[in-house]
Design an enzyme around this catalytic site. Structure first.
Site, PDB file in Angstrom:
ATOM      1  N   MET A   9       0.699  -1.267   0.116  1.00 50.97           N
ATOM      2  CA  MET A   9       0.372   0.057  -0.180  1.00 50.97           C
ATOM      3  C   MET A   9       0.864   1.452   0.175  1.00 50.97           C
ATOM      4  SD  MET A   9      -3.317  -1.119   2.783  1.00 50.97           S
ATOM      5  CE  MET A   9      -3.816   0.133   2.280  1.00 50.97           C
ATOM      6  N   GLU A  10       0.771   1.113  -1.111  1.00 50.92           N
ATOM      7  CA  GLU A  10       1.878   2.831  -1.289  1.00 50.92           C
ATOM      8  C   GLU A  10       1.918   4.408  -0.398  1.00 50.92           C
ATOM      9  OE1 GLU A  10       4.460   5.744  -3.272  1.00 50.92           O
ATOM     10  OE2 GLU A  10       4.534   3.312  -3.365  1.00 50.92           O
ATOM     11  N   GLN A  69       8.043  -4.918  -5.137  1.00 53.31           N
ATOM     12  CA  GLN A  69       7.386  -5.261  -6.429  1.00 53.31           C
ATOM     13  C   GLN A  69       7.718  -4.029  -7.257  1.00 53.31           C
ATOM     14  OE1 GLN A  69       3.451  -2.902  -5.875  1.00 53.31           O
ATOM     15  NE2 GLN A  69       1.945  -5.147  -6.163  1.00 53.31           N
ATOM     16  N   CYS A  99      -2.058  -0.783  -9.198  1.00 50.86           N
ATOM     17  CA  CYS A  99      -2.351   1.417  -8.791  1.00 50.86           C
ATOM     18  C   CYS A  99      -3.388   2.004  -9.662  1.00 50.86           C
ATOM     19  CB  CYS A  99      -0.915   1.747  -8.377  1.00 50.86           C
ATOM     20  SG  CYS A  99      -1.070   2.880  -8.360  1.00 50.86           S
ATOM     21  N   LYS A 140       0.284  -8.780  -9.462  1.00 56.26           N
ATOM     22  CA  LYS A 140      -1.264  -8.478  -9.358  1.00 56.26           C
ATOM     23  C   LYS A 140      -1.459  -7.791  -9.906  1.00 56.26           C
ATOM     24  CE  LYS A 140      -3.564  -5.960  -5.431  1.00 56.26           C
ATOM     25  NZ  LYS A 140      -3.001  -4.845  -3.900  1.00 56.26           N
ATOM     26  N   GLY A 202      -9.365  -8.010  -0.972  1.00 60.93           N
ATOM     27  CA  GLY A 202     -10.432  -7.242  -1.951  1.00 60.93           C
ATOM     28  C   GLY A 202     -11.521  -7.395  -0.493  1.00 60.93           C
ATOM     29  N   ARG A 226      -6.170  -3.080   3.497  1.00 59.52           N
ATOM     30  CA  ARG A 226      -6.739  -1.962   4.442  1.00 59.52           C
ATOM     31  C   ARG A 226      -7.819  -2.432   5.646  1.00 59.52           C
ATOM     32  NH1 ARG A 226     -11.007   0.530   1.789  1.00 59.52           N
ATOM     33  NH2 ARG A 226     -11.857  -1.218   0.109  1.00 59.52           N
TER      34      ARG A 226
END
Length: 317
Positions: A9-10, A69, A99, A140, A202, A226
C-alpha cells in the site's frame, strides 16, 4: 491452511509498518510499496530505501519474507531492474498492474496496463526471462479498467507469460475502493482458468469475510491490505480466532510505531503517516475519531507523540 500476504500500500505499508504488523508471525509474505521503473536501471539506494529488508535476507525483523514490487510499462527496463532486485536478495519479484492512482495511470503505469494485455504479457515475460528460474515472479492485477468483462484475458496474459503466481484485487480500476463493488466470484473464475496459485484481495476485514472470500474464490491464499490497518492483529484474528486488539493495545502499538519512525527517518514523514493510519483505524475503533480530532492540528512529530502518550496514560489509569 490459510496463506496470508500483507498487501503493498503506497505511502502506508512501509518497512516500519511491515515490521510492526508481522511481529505476531501470522503473515507468510509481505510485498513492498512499488518501485517505479521508467527508462533506466535504478541505483541500489532506491531498492534499499523501499525495501531495507534486503539487508536482512529479504525478511522483516521477525522473519517474514519480503518481495520487491516493480511498476512500469517498458519490458526491458522492468527486466533489468527485476534482475537487480534479485541480485540484492529480494524474495522474488512482484509486478504491479493494479495501482489505481491517477498520477500513476496518467503515465501509463499500474492499472492503466489493464487496457493493453499484450503489454502486460511482454512485461511479465521479460521479467520472467531475466530472473533465475528458482525465484518467483508474481503479478498483481485488478479485474479490468472499467469492466470485469475481460478479466480472464488479463489473467491469461500473466499466466501465459510465465508468472508463477498472481494476486487479484476483486475490483476494476473504475471501482476504486468503493464499498459493495468487490467481486469475489470473478476471482473464482480466474482461479479455475489459470494453472498457477491465485491470491484473493479485496474487502477482507475480519475472520468471517476471510472465510467467505476463501469459500467463494476457492483459494486459500488471501491478501490483507486496508483490513490489516483497520485492525492491527487481523492476521491473528483470521488464523487463530484471536480477539480483536482493544483500543488501549492499539494506542500502545501506535506509540511503538512512533518510536520506529523516529529511529528511521527522524520523524520526517511521521505526521502524515500516523494521520493516514488514523483514517483506517476509525473504521474499527470509534475512539480513534476523538483522538484524531486532537492530533490532526499538529504538524510536528513530537507534538503528536506527546498527545498519544497522554492518551495511553489516561487509558491505563
Amino acid at each position: 491452511m490459510l496463506h496470508l500476504t500483507l498487501a503493498p500500500m503506497e505511502g502506508v505499508l512501509d518497512h516500519l509498518m511491515r515490521d510492526l504488523l508481522t511481529r505476531s508471525g501470522q503473515y507468510d509474505l509481505c510485498v513492498t510499496e512499488f518501485i517505479r521503473v521508467i527508462d533506466q536501471l535504478l541505483p541500489e539506494r532506491v531498492f534499499y530505501k523501499l525495501c531495507p529488508e534486503l539487508k536482512n535476507g529479504s525478511k522483516t525483523p521477525s522473519g517474514t519474507p519480503v518481495r520487491v514490487q516493480l511498476l512500469g510499462q517498458h519490458p526491458s527496463w522492468m527486466a533489468e531492474n527485476a534482475n537487480a532486485a534479485i541480485e540484492l536478495g529480494s524474495d522474488g519479484i512482484d509486478i504491479n498492474f493494479g495501482c489505481p492512482s491517477k498520477l500513476v495511470n496518467g503515465s501509463n503505469g499500474g492499472a492503466a496496463l489493464l487496457k493493453t494485455p499484450e503489454v502486460m504479457y511482454q512485461v511479465v515475460k521479460s521479467v520472467r526471462e531475466a530472473v533465475p528460474k528458482d525465484k518467483i515472479v508474481s503479478a498483481k492485477m485488478r479485474l479490468g479498467w472499467d469492466s470485469a468483462e475481460h478479466c480472464l484475458e488479463l489473467a491469461d496474459a500473466i499466466y501465459q507469460a510465465g508468472a508463477n503466481e498472481m494476486a487479484v484485487h476483486g475490483r476494476t480500476k473504475a471501482d476504486g475502493y468503493k464499498a459493495g463493488t468487490v467481486k469475489w466470484q470473478q476471482i473464482a473464475n480466474i482461479v479455475k482458468h489459470v494453472n498457477i496459485p491465485v491470491t484473493a484481495n479485496g474487502d477482507i476485514i475480519d475472520r468471517d469475510s476471510a472465510l467467505k472470500c476463501q469459500q467463494i474464490t476457492g483459494t486459500h491464499k488471501l491478501m490483507l491490505g486496508r483490513g490489516a490497518l483497520n485492525l492491527p492483529n487481523l492476521g491473528e484474528v483470521i488464523r487463530n480466532t484471536s480477539e480483536p486488539m482493544n483500543w488501549t493495545q492499539t494506542v500502545a502499538l501506535m506509540l511503538r510505531y512512533s518510536e520506529l519512525e523516529m529511529e528511521g527517518d527522524k520523524g520526517l514523514y511521521y505526521p502524515n503517516r500516523i494521520k493516514q493510519w488514523f483514517s483506517y483505524l476509525k473504521s474499527q475503533y470509534p475512539q480513534a475519531n476523538e483522538l484524531f480530532r486532537e492530533i490532526r492540528i499538529y504538524k510536528k512529530a513530537p507534538e503528536i507523540v506527546q498527545r498519544l502518550e497522554a492518551a495511553f496514560e489516561a487509558l491505563e489509569n
